[in-house]
Design an enzyme around this catalytic site. Sequence first.
Site, PDB file in Angstrom:
ATOM      1  N   ALA A 206       0.857  -1.183   0.000  1.00 19.67           N
ATOM      2  CA  ALA A 206       0.000   0.000   0.000  1.00 19.67           C
ATOM      3  C   ALA A 206       0.891   1.230   0.000  1.00 19.67           C
ATOM      4  CB  ALA A 206      -0.911   0.013   1.230  1.00 19.67           C
ATOM      5  N   ALA A 207       0.406   2.301  -0.626  1.00 18.46           N
ATOM      6  CA  ALA A 207       1.171   3.548  -0.703  1.00 18.46           C
ATOM      7  C   ALA A 207       0.253   4.706  -0.363  1.00 18.46           C
ATOM      8  CB  ALA A 207       1.769   3.720  -2.099  1.00 18.46           C
TER       9      ALA A 207
ATOM     10  N   SER B 288       0.270   8.997   1.463  1.00 20.42           N
ATOM     11  CA  SER B 288       1.038  10.225   1.319  1.00 20.42           C
ATOM     12  C   SER B 288       2.169  10.345   2.327  1.00 20.42           C
ATOM     13  CB  SER B 288       0.109  11.428   1.450  1.00 20.42           C
ATOM     14  OG  SER B 288      -0.613  11.365   2.663  1.00 20.42           O
ATOM     15  N   LEU B 289       2.023   9.716   3.486  1.00 24.42           N
ATOM     16  CA  LEU B 289       3.091   9.789   4.481  1.00 24.42           C
ATOM     17  C   LEU B 289       4.100   8.658   4.342  1.00 24.42           C
ATOM     18  CD1 LEU B 289       1.206  10.807   7.756  1.00 24.42           C
ATOM     19  CD2 LEU B 289       2.404  12.267   6.132  1.00 24.42           C
ATOM     20  N   GLY B 290       3.667   7.503   3.866  1.00 25.07           N
ATOM     21  CA  GLY B 290       4.573   6.373   3.747  1.00 25.07           C
ATOM     22  C   GLY B 290       3.945   5.238   2.976  1.00 25.07           C
ATOM     23  N   GLN B 291       4.698   4.177   2.813  1.00 26.11           N
ATOM     24  CA  GLN B 291       4.191   3.001   2.125  1.00 26.11           C
ATOM     25  C   GLN B 291       4.695   1.750   2.835  1.00 26.11           C
ATOM     26  OE1 GLN B 291       5.796   4.208  -1.698  1.00 26.11           O
ATOM     27  NE2 GLN B 291       7.239   2.485  -1.688  1.00 26.11           N
ATOM     28  N   VAL B 292       3.976   0.624   2.611  1.00 21.90           N
ATOM     29  CA  VAL B 292       4.230  -0.608   3.342  1.00 21.90           C
ATOM     30  C   VAL B 292       4.717  -1.675   2.379  1.00 21.90           C
ATOM     31  CG1 VAL B 292       3.238  -2.365   4.844  1.00 21.90           C
ATOM     32  CG2 VAL B 292       2.455   0.004   5.015  1.00 21.90           C
TER      33      VAL B 292
ATOM     34  N   LYS C 227       6.887  -0.499   7.219  1.00 24.02           N
ATOM     35  CA  LYS C 227       6.312   0.794   6.842  1.00 24.02           C
ATOM     36  C   LYS C 227       7.446   1.809   6.740  1.00 24.02           C
ATOM     37  CE  LYS C 227       2.639   3.968   8.361  1.00 24.02           C
ATOM     38  NZ  LYS C 227       1.617   4.193   9.425  1.00 24.02           N
TER      39      LYS C 227
ATOM     40  N   ASP D 125      -8.912   6.199  13.711  1.00 21.21           N
ATOM     41  CA  ASP D 125      -9.180   6.216  12.272  1.00 21.21           C
ATOM     42  C   ASP D 125      -9.518   4.811  11.771  1.00 21.21           C
ATOM     43  OD1 ASP D 125      -9.449   7.378   9.775  1.00 21.21           O
ATOM     44  OD2 ASP D 125      -7.340   7.113   9.255  1.00 21.21           O
TER      45      ASP D 125
END
Length: 531
Positions: free
Chosen positions: A124-125, A127-131, A145, A280
């Site tokens: 997953a990508a 705006s703050l980071g991707q995994v 992450k 969230d």
Amino acid sequence: MSLSLRPRHLRRYAEIARVVWRHRAALGLRFSARPPEVDTADGGDRDPAALAADLEATGPTFVKLGQLLSTRPDLVPEPYALALARLQDRLEPVPFAEVEQVVTVELGVRLSKAFSRFDPAPLAAASLGQVHRAALRDGREVAVKVQRPGIAERVAEDLEVLSHLAGLVEQRTETGRRWQFGALLEEARESLTAELDYQAEARNLERLADELQEYPRILVPLPVHDYTRERVLTMDYVRGRKVTDLGPLARLELDAGTLVDQLLSAYLEQVLVHGFFHADPHPGNVFVTPEGDLALLDLGMVARVQPGTQEVLLKLVLALSEGRGDAAADQALQLGDPLPGADEAALRREVAGLVARHERKIGTLALQLASALTQAGFGMPRELALLGKTLVQLDEICHTLAPGFDANASIRRRTMALIGARMRRDVSAGRLLSGLLEAKEFTEHLPRRVNRILDAVAEDRLTLRVASGDADRRSEALVRGANRLTAGLVLAALLLGGALLLPSLPRVAAVYLVAAGVLAAGLLLRRHRQG
């Protein structure tokens, strides 16, 4: 406060201006001198989903602002608040070479030394980071992450731009003062700072996993601390699919009722007992595992509720679930601070109307209640809006997994159980000892006080003053009252004496207690005959 003239800032001002102009109707902004009822021909885009999409496209800082606005139904209409509550950001992934560089710098070793496998394609990508999926040298499957290069600097620059705008708008417009842009921006700054610290998120994962141990169907991945730094978070890999990715057949194979019941119970306990919760829980952050359990992911955004507020929220949720408008208004008044001109009667009428026509879920009702408080002149209860937003997101998950599930009944059952658990927890050793000491003091002083009252009665020194009325009738009533008081004091003395003598002189104590029983029976019989 003046605006910056740096080229990058000017470009950002232009992007923000386009979004604000397009959605000025939703944001309650007017740019003409015509009256509001006339100024309706060109109100901009009125599509809540379009506002959410534009904020996602503008970047993580604005996604965060949108999420905060979703907890402010006093500022944005309900349809927009609901759309903003579902905000997620998805971007194109960062090139793998840049990801490798971040991991190498943060961990201090080459990627191949730390991991036996590291998939270049991200799971997953955002705006703050991707995994990325990976495996440690011992074979343990993990998810890594990685923060986007330069994102912390970009967020800081966005916040600087917004602080210029917030100061200018608050100084020169009534809308700016009403929205309190400065306070909203500071809240976004604190939240983004926490989300950019992956070590803090690792601590959040551990705390939540510990607090949800009694819910076996709810999983939280644990971090790997040796492979976690401020910009890199390594945690257990969770196999599964997003709730929204399940097809009809896959949902039929789940024990959906049990799953959503545990999910709601777990969140209510987070908010109303522990005061620490995953803030969230949109469907993209909740996975269904191959074993049919639910996994909670992405704990960068958490919220806290103070103990005193938890108790009020408990009673409020129970009142809303049972449809008791008066009780809901009582608890809402404890959450909102009255401002000059606050109208309690208007609030009670509005809450009664909301609860009476309540056909929707408790989360939506909580958001409406928060809005009603501000409209009646009370300070915005942020905890109530946060609870409403969280329950709205959970309701979406529940409806996706089990459309026929009665979420309100589940919330009502769990809230009543939590109230009982809270009462038991509050009877702590310290409070129990304090109560015993007070009882000891009362016991020590009671005989002397009883003797003083009895002496006053015997010496005709016990008097009561009556201002006016039927003297004979009142005199007779006073005599009866004095007799009952005397009998009651004698009864109390016998009971107390028996209790005190029981350990040392059990036979004498038995005489006292039997006498007390006979006296009590006589008093009850006489009372019954007199009606």
